[in-house]
Design a protein around this motif. Structure first.
Motif, PDB file in Angstrom:
ATOM      1  N   UNK A 177      -5.738 -34.627 -70.417  1.00 24.29           N
ATOM      2  CA  UNK A 177      -6.683 -33.663 -70.993  1.00 24.29           C
ATOM      3  C   UNK A 177      -5.956 -32.406 -71.454  1.00 24.29           C
ATOM      4  N   UNK A 178      -4.986 -31.944 -70.663  1.00 23.40           N
ATOM      5  CA  UNK A 178      -4.205 -30.773 -71.065  1.00 23.40           C
ATOM      6  C   UNK A 178      -3.440 -31.058 -72.349  1.00 23.40           C
ATOM      7  N   UNK A 179      -2.870 -32.239 -72.449  1.00 16.40           N
ATOM      8  CA  UNK A 179      -2.143 -32.625 -73.660  1.00 16.40           C
ATOM      9  C   UNK A 179      -3.073 -32.657 -74.866  1.00 16.40           C
ATOM     10  N   UNK A 180      -4.284 -33.175 -74.674  1.00 18.58           N
ATOM     11  CA  UNK A 180      -5.253 -33.252 -75.770  1.00 18.58           C
ATOM     12  C   UNK A 180      -5.679 -31.857 -76.234  1.00 18.58           C
ATOM     13  N   UNK A 181      -5.889 -30.947 -75.293  1.00 20.08           N
ATOM     14  CA  UNK A 181      -6.254 -29.575 -75.652  1.00 20.08           C
ATOM     15  C   UNK A 181      -5.104 -28.909 -76.398  1.00 20.08           C
ATOM     16  N   UNK A 182      -3.895 -29.123 -75.929  1.00 16.70           N
ATOM     17  CA  UNK A 182      -2.726 -28.546 -76.600  1.00 16.70           C
ATOM     18  C   UNK A 182      -2.565 -29.090 -78.011  1.00 16.70           C
ATOM     19  N   UNK A 183      -2.889 -30.357 -78.198  1.00 16.28           N
ATOM     20  CA  UNK A 183      -2.806 -30.961 -79.534  1.00 16.28           C
ATOM     21  C   UNK A 183      -3.769 -30.272 -80.495  1.00 16.28           C
ATOM     22  N   UNK A 184      -4.988 -29.985 -80.012  1.00 16.01           N
ATOM     23  CA  UNK A 184      -5.958 -29.301 -80.862  1.00 16.01           C
ATOM     24  C   UNK A 184      -5.520 -27.865 -81.138  1.00 16.01           C
ATOM     25  N   UNK A 185      -4.960 -27.196 -80.145  1.00 15.77           N
ATOM     26  CA  UNK A 185      -4.458 -25.838 -80.373  1.00 15.77           C
ATOM     27  C   UNK A 185      -3.360 -25.837 -81.436  1.00 15.77           C
ATOM     28  N   UNK A 186      -2.501 -26.845 -81.425  1.00 12.76           N
ATOM     29  CA  UNK A 186      -1.456 -26.929 -82.446  1.00 12.76           C
ATOM     30  C   UNK A 186      -2.061 -27.132 -83.829  1.00 12.76           C
ATOM     31  N   UNK A 187      -3.096 -27.962 -83.917  1.00  9.29           N
ATOM     32  CA  UNK A 187      -3.762 -28.192 -85.199  1.00  9.29           C
ATOM     33  C   UNK A 187      -4.391 -26.909 -85.726  1.00  9.29           C
TER      34      UNK A 187
END
Length: 206
Positions: A152-162
């Motif tokens: 979940x942390x990785x998924x949130x970080x992916x959206x922040x990068x986008x």
């Protein structure tokens, strides 16, 4: 100067104590295993508050769910009370005589590692409410009901990068002894940097 440092150390210790109590309540809930995966976040919060009610007595804490935070605008009627911020859990403890109590809030969101809506909501109504100071001092909690905390942390970080906000990504930081699913993120609030702590509670693991 020394007095301010001493007060800050006390505040930091109290913040950690609140988060530790929250994790202790979660561990009791997992041990009893009476929760349902289909619950929404308010049901998980109410369930955890039941355990917090047992734990808070030893430390003489006041703990309440969804306590509204009123400002002078609400007291004077300029803003309607219904729009006042209501973080999910509020801790309160009187420390200094003749001063306002210490307060700490936890805002919670359900999370699934593969759910784009939930991770966007975690950022937009979780991180942002602390970054823009709509919520007072506190931390974010993720109720993980699918996947793992790290996923979940990785998924949130992916959206922040986008969103071109990679510098605000969650970094694993074990600030609670014996508990690994905790993270730290850094943001700009106003013109100053701020740190935000995140606690992910796994209610379901793949």
């Amino acid at each position: 100067m020394l007095i301010n440092k001493f007060r800050q150390e006390i505040k930091d210790n109290l913040c950690l104590r609140c988060m530790t109590l929250f994790v202790d309540a979660y561990q009791l809930a997992v041990s009893d295993n009476v929760y349902k995966i289909g619950w929404d976040e308010d049901q998980f919060t109410a369930h955890l508050c039941g355990y917090l009610n047992q734990l808070k007595v030893k430390g003489q804490w006041f703990v309440s769910p969804q306590q509204p935070y009123y400002t002078e605008n609400h007291y004077s009627g300029i803003e309607h009370a219904s729009v006042a911020p209501r973080p999910d859990i509020r801790f309160e403890k009187y420390i200094w005589q003749n001063e306002s109590p210490f307060e700490f809030t936890i805002e919670a969101k359900n999370l699934k590692s593969n759910d784009s809506h939930l991770k966007a909501r975690y950022i937009d109504t979780g991180i942002e409410n602390f970054r823009n100071k709509r919520y007072p001092d506190g931390c974010l909690a993720g109720y993980v009901i699918q996947g793992t905390a790290d996923e979940c942390a990785t998924a949130i970080n992916s959206l922040l990068r986008k969103r071109k906000r990679a510098s605000e990504g969650l970094i694993k930081t074990n600030f609670i002894r014996g508990f690994e699913s905790s993270y730290l993120s850094t943001h700009i609030s106003g013109n100053a940097p701020m740190s935000l702590r995140h606690i992910f509670l796994e209610f379901y693991i793949n």
